[in-house]
Structures are given as structure tokens and as C-alpha cells.
Design a protein around this motif. Structure first.
Motif, PDB file in Angstrom:
ATOM      1  N   GLY A 108     -54.899 -12.899 -10.937  1.00 38.27           N
ATOM      2  CA  GLY A 108     -55.389 -12.110  -9.802  1.00 38.27           C
ATOM      3  C   GLY A 108     -54.754 -10.743  -9.630  1.00 38.27           C
ATOM      4  N   VAL A 109     -53.850 -10.366 -10.534  1.00 35.56           N
ATOM      5  CA  VAL A 109     -53.254  -9.032 -10.450  1.00 35.56           C
ATOM      6  C   VAL A 109     -54.324  -7.999 -10.806  1.00 35.56           C
ATOM      7  N   THR A 110     -54.461  -6.986  -9.976  1.00 36.33           N
ATOM      8  CA  THR A 110     -55.524  -5.998 -10.189  1.00 36.33           C
ATOM      9  C   THR A 110     -55.132  -4.975 -11.262  1.00 36.33           C
ATOM     10  N   ARG A 111     -56.135  -4.265 -11.736  1.00 41.48           N
ATOM     11  CA  ARG A 111     -55.888  -3.205 -12.728  1.00 41.48           C
ATOM     12  C   ARG A 111     -54.998  -2.116 -12.149  1.00 41.48           C
ATOM     13  N   ALA A 112     -55.208  -1.815 -10.871  1.00 42.36           N
ATOM     14  CA  ALA A 112     -54.399  -0.779 -10.215  1.00 42.36           C
ATOM     15  C   ALA A 112     -52.924  -1.177 -10.197  1.00 42.36           C
ATOM     16  N   GLN A 113     -52.647  -2.451  -9.974  1.00 40.23           N
ATOM     17  CA  GLN A 113     -51.261  -2.926  -9.954  1.00 40.23           C
ATOM     18  C   GLN A 113     -50.624  -2.851 -11.343  1.00 40.23           C
ATOM     19  N   VAL A 114     -51.392  -3.193 -12.381  1.00 39.97           N
ATOM     20  CA  VAL A 114     -50.885  -3.082 -13.758  1.00 39.97           C
ATOM     21  C   VAL A 114     -50.621  -1.617 -14.094  1.00 39.97           C
TER      22      VAL A 114
END
Length: 199
Positions: A108-114
Motif C-alpha cells: 500500500g505504499v504509494t508512488r509518491a512515498q517511494v
């Protein structure tokens, strides 16, 4: 051999047979690089011949300008090599940790967080390298000033370590790290979780 003697103006006039006269007047300007402009203004306003240090020391001025240009080029290449180094480290990091990134994305980690994670890593790499570099540079300068002295024990020349110089250096290094990390961070954010986990 040339020697300089400082005497009162009237004494010099008497010695040289110039009652009430002078041969040369030296003028100190606030900005040494504006000396030629000041000299031209004096000549136009008074009609007196005025030569600036830039004109009388043309070779020296050319050498100073060349040194400044070469310093700018060297700084640009150093910044470019640092950026390439940080980018290559992060590209390798993305490749080695692609499975972990895939698992995080599946959880569930978003692309923005990565993207943010790798940008922070790049910024910290730039900042950490700059801190170490500033500490080594300042330490080397201070050690050199302590060890290398004039014959009378005074410093060879004064060293002014401006705090603002360190602040600007750290800020530029951090921005360079962020810029270098953008492409690897974007690649990490775009990884497909299924493909990343499958290897």
C-alpha cells in the motif's frame, strides 16, 4: 634594489625641488574592480591623467580573471561529478532493492512515498558528503596555517572561514543530491510491484 621612504609632504617637496607640487596621487577605492571606471571619471572631470591598477597591471588582472574563470569551470565539473556519483549510487540501490520496493508497493505504499524516500536519500548523501568535505577542508586550512608561518612567527596570510560560505555549500550540495536523485527515484516509483517481487 628599490626602497620606499615615508616623509612629510613638505619635506618631500623640498628634497625634490617641487615647492607646492606633487608628482603622483594614489587613490584607494572601495571596490578594486571598479578602479578603471573611477580613473576614467577622474580624467573626464579634472583633465588629469588617471591610471588604474587594472591598466598598469594588465597582465596581473588578466591572470586573476583567468583564475576566476578556471575556478568556475572546476566547480561546475566537481558539482557534475558529485551529481553523477550520487545518481549512480541510487541507481544501484534501486536495482538491489527492487524486490523490497515491490513488497512495499504491494502493501500500500504509494508512488509518491517511494519517490520521496529516494529523494530524501539523495539529499542526505549530498548533505553528508558536504559536511565531511567542509570539515576536512577547514581542518586542513587551519592545520596548514598553524604549521606554515613567516620567519617572525606570524601567519603567512589570514584565513577567513565565513560561516555563510559553509551554509551556502551545504545548501548547494543538498540541492545537487536532490537533483541527482530525481531520475533514480522516479524509476523506483514507477516499478511494477508484481514484476519487482517476481524479480
Amino acid at each position: 634594489m628599490r626602497a620606499t621612504t615615508f616623509v612629510a609632504l613638505r619635506t618631500a617637496q623640498s628634497l625634490l625641488g617641487l615647492p607646492g607640487g606633487v608628482t603622483v596621487l594614489d587613490v584607494t577605492v572601495t571596490d578594486p574592480y571598479a578602479a578603471e571606471i573611477v580613473a576614467q571619471r577622474i580624467t573626464s572631470d579634472t583633465g588629469v591623467q588617471a591610471d588604474s591598477w587594472i591598466k598598469t597591471n594588465a597582465q596581473f588582472f588578466t591572470a586573476v580573471n583567468a583564475q576566476q574563470s578556471s575556478n568556475t569551470v572546476i566547480r561546475a565539473f566537481v558539482a557534475l561529478s558529485v551529481a553523477m556519483g550520487i545518481a549512480s549510487v541510487l541507481v544501484v540501490s534501486v536495482v538491489q532493492r527492487s524486490r523490497e520496493i515491490g513488497i512495499l508497493r504491494a502493501m500500500g505504499v504509494t508512488r509518491a512515498q517511494v519517490l520521496r524516500l529516494f529523494l530524501i536519500q539523495g539529499g542526505l548523501l549530498g548533505l553528508g558528503g558536504a559536511i565531511v568535505g567542509c570539515a576536512l577542508g577547514a581542518g586542513s586550512l587551519l592545520a596548514w596555517q598553524t604549521l606554515v608561518r613567516n620567519a617572525d612567527g606570524t601567519a603567512l596570510f589570514p584565513i577567513n572561514l565565513s560561516p555563510m560560505l559553509f551554509v551556502v555549500t551545504l545548501a548547494l550540495a543538498t540541492l545537487t543530491g536532490l537533483a541527482a536523485a530525481f531520475a533514480p527515484a522516479l524509476r523506483a516509483a514507477r516499478l511494477d510491484p508484481v514484476e519487482a517481487i517476481g524479480g
